[in-house]
Design a protein around this motif. Structure first.
Motif, PDB file in Angstrom:
ATOM      1  N   TYR A   7      30.537   3.977  55.754  1.00 26.63           N
ATOM      2  CA  TYR A   7      29.298   4.729  55.790  1.00 26.63           C
ATOM      3  C   TYR A   7      28.857   5.034  54.364  1.00 26.63           C
ATOM      4  CZ  TYR A   7      30.074   5.338  60.735  1.00 26.63           C
ATOM      5  OH  TYR A   7      30.262   5.102  62.059  1.00 26.63           O
ATOM      6  N   SER A   8      27.591   5.134  54.142  1.00 25.35           N
ATOM      7  CA  SER A   8      26.971   5.547  52.890  1.00 25.35           C
ATOM      8  C   SER A   8      26.971   4.474  51.811  1.00 25.35           C
ATOM      9  CB  SER A   8      27.603   6.840  52.375  1.00 25.35           C
ATOM     10  OG  SER A   8      26.820   7.347  51.329  1.00 25.35           O
ATOM     11  N   ALA A   9      28.130   4.041  51.252  1.00 28.24           N
ATOM     12  CA  ALA A   9      28.127   3.046  50.182  1.00 28.24           C
ATOM     13  C   ALA A   9      29.316   2.099  50.309  1.00 28.24           C
ATOM     14  CB  ALA A   9      28.159   3.720  48.820  1.00 28.24           C
ATOM     15  N   SER A  10      29.034   0.824  50.098  1.00 30.20           N
ATOM     16  CA  SER A  10      30.058  -0.213  50.177  1.00 30.20           C
ATOM     17  C   SER A  10      30.014  -1.044  48.896  1.00 30.20           C
ATOM     18  CB  SER A  10      29.778  -1.093  51.405  1.00 30.20           C
ATOM     19  OG  SER A  10      30.671  -2.162  51.455  1.00 30.20           O
ATOM     20  N   PHE A  11      31.194  -1.383  48.335  1.00 24.96           N
ATOM     21  CA  PHE A  11      31.276  -2.127  47.081  1.00 24.96           C
ATOM     22  C   PHE A  11      32.211  -3.328  47.242  1.00 24.96           C
ATOM     23  CE2 PHE A  11      29.463   1.378  44.687  1.00 24.96           C
ATOM     24  CZ  PHE A  11      29.860   2.491  45.399  1.00 24.96           C
ATOM     25  N   GLY A  12      31.776  -4.499  46.732  1.00 22.59           N
ATOM     26  CA  GLY A  12      32.691  -5.633  46.638  1.00 22.59           C
ATOM     27  C   GLY A  12      33.620  -5.434  45.462  1.00 22.59           C
ATOM     28  N   VAL A  13      33.043  -5.204  44.257  1.00 26.94           N
ATOM     29  CA  VAL A  13      33.789  -4.897  43.036  1.00 26.94           C
ATOM     30  C   VAL A  13      33.110  -3.692  42.396  1.00 26.94           C
ATOM     31  CG1 VAL A  13      34.370  -5.681  40.711  1.00 26.94           C
ATOM     32  CG2 VAL A  13      34.502  -7.281  42.631  1.00 26.94           C
ATOM     33  N   ALA A  14      33.876  -2.651  42.082  1.00 27.22           N
ATOM     34  CA  ALA A  14      33.350  -1.485  41.379  1.00 27.22           C
ATOM     35  C   ALA A  14      34.219  -1.235  40.158  1.00 27.22           C
ATOM     36  CB  ALA A  14      33.347  -0.264  42.292  1.00 27.22           C
ATOM     37  N   LEU A  15      33.608  -1.279  38.965  1.00 27.68           N
ATOM     38  CA  LEU A  15      34.342  -1.076  37.724  1.00 27.68           C
ATOM     39  C   LEU A  15      33.706   0.079  36.960  1.00 27.68           C
ATOM     40  CD1 LEU A  15      34.683  -4.808  36.650  1.00 27.68           C
ATOM     41  CD2 LEU A  15      36.404  -3.394  37.779  1.00 27.68           C
ATOM     42  N   VAL A  16      34.547   1.005  36.483  1.00 34.05           N
ATOM     43  CA  VAL A  16      34.082   2.184  35.758  1.00 34.05           C
ATOM     44  C   VAL A  16      34.885   2.326  34.471  1.00 34.05           C
ATOM     45  CG1 VAL A  16      33.807   4.701  35.874  1.00 34.05           C
ATOM     46  CG2 VAL A  16      33.526   3.323  37.931  1.00 34.05           C
ATOM     47  N   ASN A  17      34.194   2.620  33.366  1.00 31.25           N
ATOM     48  CA  ASN A  17      34.834   2.918  32.084  1.00 31.25           C
ATOM     49  C   ASN A  17      35.802   1.837  31.615  1.00 31.25           C
ATOM     50  OD1 ASN A  17      33.526   5.437  31.801  1.00 31.25           O
ATOM     51  ND2 ASN A  17      35.041   6.386  33.141  1.00 31.25           N
ATOM     52  N   LEU A  18      35.381   0.608  31.626  1.00 33.92           N
ATOM     53  CA  LEU A  18      36.248  -0.459  31.115  1.00 33.92           C
ATOM     54  C   LEU A  18      36.450  -0.276  29.625  1.00 33.92           C
ATOM     55  CD1 LEU A  18      34.907  -3.641  32.905  1.00 33.92           C
ATOM     56  CD2 LEU A  18      36.974  -2.369  33.387  1.00 33.92           C
ATOM     57  N   GLY A  19      37.676  -0.462  29.163  1.00 32.89           N
ATOM     58  CA  GLY A  19      37.978  -0.257  27.759  1.00 32.89           C
ATOM     59  C   GLY A  19      37.974  -1.528  26.935  1.00 32.89           C
ATOM     60  N   ALA A  20      38.169  -2.666  27.532  1.00 33.49           N
ATOM     61  CA  ALA A  20      38.204  -3.926  26.789  1.00 33.49           C
ATOM     62  C   ALA A  20      37.276  -4.923  27.463  1.00 33.49           C
ATOM     63  CB  ALA A  20      39.623  -4.477  26.766  1.00 33.49           C
ATOM     64  N   ALA A  21      36.912  -5.953  26.713  1.00 33.55           N
ATOM     65  CA  ALA A  21      36.021  -6.972  27.277  1.00 33.55           C
ATOM     66  C   ALA A  21      36.646  -7.558  28.540  1.00 33.55           C
ATOM     67  CB  ALA A  21      35.760  -8.064  26.254  1.00 33.55           C
ATOM     68  N   THR A  22      35.824  -7.733  29.542  1.00 37.20           N
ATOM     69  CA  THR A  22      36.273  -8.201  30.847  1.00 37.20           C
ATOM     70  C   THR A  22      35.435  -9.388  31.269  1.00 37.20           C
ATOM     71  OG1 THR A  22      36.874  -5.948  31.472  1.00 37.20           O
ATOM     72  CG2 THR A  22      36.564  -7.506  33.263  1.00 37.20           C
ATOM     73  N   TYR A  30      31.621 -10.252  48.058  1.00 32.46           N
ATOM     74  CA  TYR A  30      30.782  -9.754  49.140  1.00 32.46           C
ATOM     75  C   TYR A  30      30.859  -8.237  49.159  1.00 32.46           C
ATOM     76  CZ  TYR A  30      29.126  -8.809  53.869  1.00 32.46           C
ATOM     77  OH  TYR A  30      28.438  -8.316  54.948  1.00 32.46           O
ATOM     78  N   GLY A  31      29.711  -7.576  49.185  1.00 33.49           N
ATOM     79  CA  GLY A  31      29.643  -6.122  49.128  1.00 33.49           C
ATOM     80  C   GLY A  31      30.037  -5.384  50.385  1.00 33.49           C
ATOM     81  N   GLY A  32      30.325  -6.071  51.455  1.00 34.07           N
ATOM     82  CA  GLY A  32      30.712  -5.411  52.689  1.00 34.07           C
ATOM     83  C   GLY A  32      29.517  -4.894  53.465  1.00 34.07           C
ATOM     84  N   VAL A  33      29.767  -3.939  54.354  1.00 28.32           N
ATOM     85  CA  VAL A  33      28.730  -3.399  55.233  1.00 28.32           C
ATOM     86  C   VAL A  33      28.688  -1.888  55.078  1.00 28.32           C
ATOM     87  CG1 VAL A  33      27.967  -3.134  57.620  1.00 28.32           C
ATOM     88  CG2 VAL A  33      29.053  -5.263  56.884  1.00 28.32           C
ATOM     89  N   SER A  34      27.500  -1.363  54.799  1.00 31.23           N
ATOM     90  CA  SER A  34      27.288   0.078  54.726  1.00 31.23           C
ATOM     91  C   SER A  34      26.365   0.456  55.874  1.00 31.23           C
ATOM     92  CB  SER A  34      26.663   0.456  53.385  1.00 31.23           C
ATOM     93  OG  SER A  34      26.370   1.829  53.357  1.00 31.23           O
ATOM     94  N   ARG A  35      26.890   1.253  56.793  1.00 26.98           N
ATOM     95  CA  ARG A  35      26.102   1.662  57.958  1.00 26.98           C
ATOM     96  C   ARG A  35      25.735   3.134  57.841  1.00 26.98           C
ATOM     97  NH1 ARG A  35      29.658  -2.006  60.546  1.00 26.98           N
ATOM     98  NH2 ARG A  35      28.474  -3.618  61.599  1.00 26.98           N
ATOM     99  N   GLY A  38      23.127   8.231  60.413  1.00 30.15           N
ATOM    100  CA  GLY A  38      22.058   9.123  60.825  1.00 30.15           C
ATOM    101  C   GLY A  38      21.783  10.246  59.848  1.00 30.15           C
ATOM    102  N   THR A  39      22.731  10.540  58.943  1.00 33.13           N
ATOM    103  CA  THR A  39      22.523  11.637  57.998  1.00 33.13           C
ATOM    104  C   THR A  39      22.541  11.185  56.539  1.00 33.13           C
ATOM    105  OG1 THR A  39      24.877  12.131  57.942  1.00 33.13           O
ATOM    106  CG2 THR A  39      23.547  13.313  59.569  1.00 33.13           C
ATOM    107  N   ASN A  40      22.918   9.953  56.257  1.00 32.63           N
ATOM    108  CA  ASN A  40      23.036   9.473  54.881  1.00 32.63           C
ATOM    109  C   ASN A  40      22.166   8.250  54.641  1.00 32.63           C
ATOM    110  OD1 ASN A  40      25.165  11.291  54.130  1.00 32.63           O
ATOM    111  ND2 ASN A  40      26.545  10.027  55.354  1.00 32.63           N
ATOM    112  N   ASN A  41      21.902   7.983  53.365  1.00 34.36           N
ATOM    113  CA  ASN A  41      21.327   6.708  52.984  1.00 34.36           C
ATOM    114  C   ASN A  41      22.445   5.671  53.018  1.00 34.36           C
ATOM    115  OD1 ASN A  41      18.815   7.892  52.466  1.00 34.36           O
ATOM    116  ND2 ASN A  41      19.402   8.408  50.382  1.00 34.36           N
ATOM    117  N   ALA A  42      22.082   4.399  53.078  1.00 33.50           N
ATOM    118  CA  ALA A  42      23.079   3.332  53.127  1.00 33.50           C
ATOM    119  C   ALA A  42      22.879   2.407  51.933  1.00 33.50           C
ATOM    120  CB  ALA A  42      22.945   2.557  54.435  1.00 33.50           C
ATOM    121  N   TYR A  43      23.958   2.158  51.157  1.00 33.61           N
ATOM    122  CA  TYR A  43      23.894   1.316  49.971  1.00 33.61           C
ATOM    123  C   TYR A  43      25.025   0.292  50.006  1.00 33.61           C
ATOM    124  CZ  TYR A  43      21.151   5.287  48.321  1.00 33.61           C
ATOM    125  OH  TYR A  43      20.221   6.286  48.208  1.00 33.61           O
ATOM    126  N   ALA A  44      24.699  -0.951  49.661  1.00 37.78           N
ATOM    127  CA  ALA A  44      25.713  -1.999  49.566  1.00 37.78           C
ATOM    128  C   ALA A  44      25.574  -2.687  48.212  1.00 37.78           C
ATOM    129  CB  ALA A  44      25.540  -3.005  50.702  1.00 37.78           C
TER     130      ALA A  44
END
Length: 182
Positions: A7-22, A30-35, A38-44
């Motif tokens: 529900y709400s948000a689905s991620f295939g790959v999520a990277l935060v604060n990388l310290g070296a070149a990647t 594939y980002g998956g399925v975000s359903r 009824g109360t949230n926005n949906a993001y994929a």
């Protein structure tokens, strides 16, 4: 690389604060399925990069933003192939097939959001959107810094985009050295 159904948000790959070149090379993401329940926005998101100060290389990938669906039409449904936020710097996006994914409201292969993010080279990619989405923008930059140099985009194929490139105050409907089809 695939995410499941959430529900709400689905991620295939999520990277935060990388310290070296990647490098993200040779994957089917594939980002998956975000359903929406009824109360949230949906993001994929196929790839979500946040606060990445280095310059990751993204090349030779098949990136699918996934599926975002709504139970209540008052909420928002968005899907993004590559989503960059919080001052992420991308130097090279080459030779990828980037599909926005499927969503009712917003469908974008590449999005720069809430950030001073910038791009250097986006070359020789196929960027395409889901034709049924209300807003189809191949490269959407709605951050705090407006980059207007479109020469960094070349050799790309844009498909299904009502707007090719959008910055906070301008939109581009033609780009030199690129193939455009709707």
């Amino acid at each position: 690389i695939s995410n499941g159904s959430v529900y709400s948000a689905s991620f295939g790959v999520a990277l935060v604060n990388l310290g070296a070149a990647t490098s993200i090379v040779g994957n089917h993401i594939y980002g998956g399925v975000s359903r929406n329940n009824g109360t949230n926005n949906a993001y994929a998101y196929g790839i979500h990069l946040s606060s990445v100060a280095q310059t990751p290389l993204v090349y030779n990938n098949m990136i699918d933003g996934g599926t975002s669906s709504l139970a209540v039409s008052a909420n928002t449904s968005e899907s993004h192939g590559i989503f960059l936020s919080n001052s992420t710097i991308i130097s090279s996006i080459y030779y990828n097939t980037i599909f926005s994914g499927t969503a009712e409201d917003v469908s974008t292969p590449i999005t720069y959001s809430h950030t001073a993010s910038r791009f250097a080279d986006i070359k020789n990619n196929i960027l395409y959107t889901q034709v049924g989405a209300a807003n189809r923008i191949c490269l959407n930059h709605f951050g705090t810094t407006e980059a207007t140099n479109l020469s960094a985009l070349s050799g790309n194929v844009f498909y299904g985009c009502t707007t090719l490139v959008k910055f906070p105050t301008i939109s581009a409907y033609r780009i030199p050295n690129s193939f455009i089809t709707t």
